[in-house]
Design a protein around this motif. Structure first.
Motif, PDB file in Angstrom:
ATOM      1  N   TRP A  17      -8.023  -4.948   7.170  1.00  0.00           N
ATOM      2  CA  TRP A  17      -7.039  -3.910   7.489  1.00  0.00           C
ATOM      3  C   TRP A  17      -6.972  -3.728   9.013  1.00  0.00           C
ATOM      4  O   TRP A  17      -5.891  -3.662   9.609  1.00  0.00           O
ATOM      5  N   HIS A  76      -7.114   7.101   8.237  1.00  0.00           N
ATOM      6  CA  HIS A  76      -7.055   6.282   7.023  1.00  0.00           C
ATOM      7  C   HIS A  76      -8.474   6.108   6.491  1.00  0.00           C
ATOM      8  O   HIS A  76      -9.276   5.357   7.055  1.00  0.00           O
ATOM      9  N   HIS A  78     -11.231   4.961   3.651  1.00  0.00           N
ATOM     10  CA  HIS A  78     -11.396   3.938   2.622  1.00  0.00           C
ATOM     11  C   HIS A  78     -12.570   4.305   1.720  1.00  0.00           C
ATOM     12  O   HIS A  78     -13.694   4.436   2.172  1.00  0.00           O
ATOM     13  N   SER A  98      -7.464   5.115   0.751  1.00  0.00           N
ATOM     14  CA  SER A  98      -7.406   3.886  -0.045  1.00  0.00           C
ATOM     15  C   SER A  98      -8.575   3.844  -1.016  1.00  0.00           C
ATOM     16  O   SER A  98      -9.731   4.026  -0.610  1.00  0.00           O
ATOM     17  N   TRP A 100     -10.988   1.832  -3.745  1.00  0.00           N
ATOM     18  CA  TRP A 100     -11.534   0.472  -3.769  1.00  0.00           C
ATOM     19  C   TRP A 100     -11.942   0.009  -5.162  1.00  0.00           C
ATOM     20  O   TRP A 100     -12.264  -1.146  -5.362  1.00  0.00           O
ATOM     21  N   LEU A 128      -1.479   7.301  -0.472  1.00  0.00           N
ATOM     22  CA  LEU A 128      -2.590   6.620  -1.130  1.00  0.00           C
ATOM     23  C   LEU A 128      -2.286   5.134  -1.261  1.00  0.00           C
ATOM     24  O   LEU A 128      -1.132   4.738  -1.370  1.00  0.00           O
ATOM     25  N   THR A 129      -3.360   4.326  -1.266  1.00  0.00           N
ATOM     26  CA  THR A 129      -3.194   2.912  -1.590  1.00  0.00           C
ATOM     27  C   THR A 129      -4.305   2.480  -2.544  1.00  0.00           C
ATOM     28  O   THR A 129      -5.374   3.093  -2.594  1.00  0.00           O
ATOM     29  N   SER A 130      -4.024   1.420  -3.294  1.00  0.00           N
ATOM     30  CA  SER A 130      -5.055   0.760  -4.088  1.00  0.00           C
ATOM     31  C   SER A 130      -4.768  -0.730  -4.029  1.00  0.00           C
ATOM     32  O   SER A 130      -3.719  -1.141  -3.513  1.00  0.00           O
ATOM     33  N   ASP A 131      -5.676  -1.561  -4.574  1.00  0.00           N
ATOM     34  CA  ASP A 131      -5.436  -3.003  -4.493  1.00  0.00           C
ATOM     35  C   ASP A 131      -5.063  -3.629  -5.837  1.00  0.00           C
ATOM     36  O   ASP A 131      -5.089  -4.846  -5.982  1.00  0.00           O
ATOM     37  N   SER A 136      -3.883   1.774  -9.485  1.00  0.00           N
ATOM     38  CA  SER A 136      -2.806   2.713  -9.151  1.00  0.00           C
ATOM     39  C   SER A 136      -2.438   3.577 -10.354  1.00  0.00           C
ATOM     40  O   SER A 136      -2.217   4.788 -10.229  1.00  0.00           O
ATOM     41  N   THR A 152       0.576  -0.036  -3.940  1.00  0.00           N
ATOM     42  CA  THR A 152      -0.382  -1.044  -4.397  1.00  0.00           C
ATOM     43  C   THR A 152      -0.355  -2.198  -3.403  1.00  0.00           C
ATOM     44  O   THR A 152       0.664  -2.884  -3.256  1.00  0.00           O
TER      45      THR A 152
END
Length: 256
Positions: A17, A76, A78, A98, A100, A128-131, A136, A152
């Motif tokens: 990132w 941000h 994590h 984010s 994990w 928000l983010t996810s992978d 999500s 995502t």
């Protein structure tokens, strides 16, 4: 624009990132529990660096003063439990969090207290983010109807990563495990299965990368099963070494 990342500076995931935003032209600073040099950024340390409970308590008091000094435009964080909670306690906005994996898939099931923490972190964040889509969807469930910007961002592997790999013959008997040595990753199951594998394929070899709370226990298990000649513990690997092992191994195994 200046972005401050709050997370484990030693993690390759966070470093990717950071690398992206530096190359895009952003100013980037990092707040972490452990000192780890990251090219192009300043790393600010929370607590004493051991990552224990005392460090976490100290971090609750230190996080605000660090952010006042850094003056980021965006924070941000994590990992939605530890660093996510610290980001909420800082009161800083705009805040991106984010997830994990275990922080939203496992922690909320472990106790009511952890579930409340995760839900509060997700609801407090501005984005928000996810992978993965699976994560999500779980985050949307934990948000319980509250609308959030949720992206995502799959990690993936770049094509150039493969193009740089030399063409070599695979070791058809070599199996590779890259997961950390925590209960959720079931490395003990892989080792136990290996005892059955070598009965059929005596020269099969299992390479176990990574480290964690269960490392010593896993080594003892391997020894008790008589696998010292077939199982190698190679520790935490730099990224280039991960590429090498993936390139030479016939099988990669992961059973979280």
């Amino acid at each position: 624009m200046r972005i401050c990342f709050l997370g484990d500076a030693g993690s390759i995931h966070l470093q990717r990132w950071i690398k992206y935003f530096i190359e895009t032209g952003y100013e980037v600073e990092v707040i972490s529990f452990r000192p780890c040099p990251v090219s192009g950024v300043r790393v600010h340390i929370l607590g004493g660096g051991s990552g224990g409970r005392l460090d976490y308590v100290l971090a609750m008091f230190r996080i605000k003063s660090l952010l006042e000094m850094i003056k980021p435009d965006i924070l941000h964080a994590h990992y939605a439990t530890s660093f996510g909670l610290l980001s909420v306690l800082s009161g800083f906005h705009p805040l991106v969090v984010s997830a994990w994996g275990s922080d939203v898939l496992v922690a909320p099931q472990q106790s009511l207290w952890l579930r409340k923490i995760v839900c509060q972190v997700l609801k407090t964040a501005d984005a928000l983010t996810s992978d993965s889509e699976y994560m999500s969807n779980r985050m949307e469930e934990l948000l319980d109807g509250r609308k959030k910007v949720l992206k995502t961002v799959t990690m993936g592997v770049s094509r150039s990563w493969f193009e740089r790999l030399p063409q070599i013959d695979k070791n058809s008997r070599q199996i590779l495990s890259l997961r950390g040595h925590q209960e959720i990753y079931n490395i003990d199951t892989i080792i136990t299965a290996m005892a059955k594998v070598i009965k059929a394929i005596p020269d099969a070899r299992l390479v176990i990368a990574g480290e964690g709370a269960e490392t010593l226990e896993l080594k003892n298990l391997s020894q008790s099963l008589g696998l010292t000649q077939n199982v190698s513990f190679v520790g935490q690997l730099p990224h280039a070494k991960v590429q090498q092992y993936l390139n030479e191994s016939a099988i990669s195994v992961s059973v979280p």
